[in-house]
Write an enzyme that holds these catalytic residues in place. Structure first.
Site, PDB file in Angstrom:
ATOM      1  CD  GLU A  77     -16.239 -47.251  32.877  1.00 27.38           C
ATOM      2  OE1 GLU A  77     -16.410 -47.308  31.661  1.00 27.38           O
ATOM      3  OE2 GLU A  77     -16.608 -48.138  33.676  1.00 27.38           O
ATOM      4  CG  HIS A  96     -21.328 -48.228  34.389  1.00 27.48           C
ATOM      5  ND1 HIS A  96     -21.634 -48.892  33.228  1.00 27.48           N
ATOM      6  CD2 HIS A  96     -19.982 -48.409  34.569  1.00 27.48           C
ATOM      7  CE1 HIS A  96     -20.538 -49.440  32.725  1.00 27.48           C
ATOM      8  NE2 HIS A  96     -19.528 -49.172  33.515  1.00 27.48           N
TER       9      HIS A  96
HETATM   10 ZN   LIG Z   1     -17.623 -49.863  33.345  1.00 25.27          ZN
END
Ligand SMILES: [Zn+2]
Length: 247
Positions: A77, A96
């Site tokens: 990600e 994140h």
């Molecule tokens: Zn994530």
């Protein structure tokens, strides 16, 4: 030019703090924009934040290509980070996370809004991004630049965005700022959930949010950072490396 060791140390510290404070578990990540190459960012190889060491840190282009893998694999990600650095030149750090406290807001579409003064910097509005709106049924992971750019549009100029059924992203001018806002976004979500069970909530007004931010000194981030460093058993370095201290 090699990255300053202090900048790398600070990124390791940020990961350890986020783990210590329960914002991330085995998953989630933090990054900085490269201090001298604004077209690159720095983050760990795919590893739990609590376990990260300085040798885990890798450079990536904004498109997410590793500059030198050294046999390491990046987070799937990581594009979340590149898309935000690409869109917002003033952003020098991104977190994140999948904090359990924020998930109920995304899945009920209940806005998370500041309920106490320390949380004012999460912004009067925390937008919500639902991957299904544009991409249909996916595994919810942001694994392409196309998805990440869509998320960056939803973030807009805000300090944070929620991701339905997934987590949140916090972006800002420095690591100290994004760690601060990640921890206080989590706290605000916990407090707001608790208050909602008791009765009608009086949120901070836009004027109160503005007043808090107008009078907040850079020292606020430093005081918090030193405290969190102590709790995470990391050395405290007064000098902010990843961007200016935002007041
Ligand atoms: Zn994530």
């Amino acid at each position: 030019m090699p990255l300053p060791t202090a900048a790398l140390d600070e990124l390791v510290t940020a990961n350890r703090i986020l783990a210590r404070e329960g914002v991330v578990d085995a998953f989630g990540h933090a990054s900085i924009r490269h201090p001298t190459r604004p077209d690159r960012y720095v983050m760990s190889r795919a590893r739990a934040p609590e376990c990260i060491e300085i040798d885990d840190l890798m450079e990536f282009t904004l498109e997410g290509a590793p500059v030198d893998t050294g046999g390491r694999t990046g987070y799937a990600e990581r594009h979340i980070h590149g898309a935000i650095y690409e869109r917002r030149s003033e952003v020098h750090a991104v977190v994140h996370h999948h904090s359990p406290a924020v998930i109920p807001f995304g899945i009920t579409r209940t806005p998370v809004r500041p309920v106490m003064h320390m949380c004012a910097s999460i912004g009067a509005e925390v937008p919500l991004w639902d991957s299904r709106d544009t991409f249909g049924d996916t595994n919810l992971l942001v694994t392409t630049m196309t998805m990440a750019r869509d998320l960056a549009v939803a973030l807009g100029e805000h300090p944070a965005v929620l991701m339905r059924g997934h987590g949140a992203v916090v972006a800002g001018a420095s690591l100290r700022e994004v760690v601060f806002n990640s921890i206080y976004l989590q706290l605000n979500a916990e407090l707001q959930s608790r208050a909602a069970a008791l009765g009608e909530i009086t949120f901070l007004s836009d004027g109160e949010i503005d007043a808090v931010l107008a009078t907040r000194a850079a020292f606020t981030f430093e005081r918090a950072w030193e405290y969190w460093c102590r709790r995470a058993a990391r050395p405290y370095d007064e000098r902010p490396w990843a961007g200016p201290l935002a007041g």
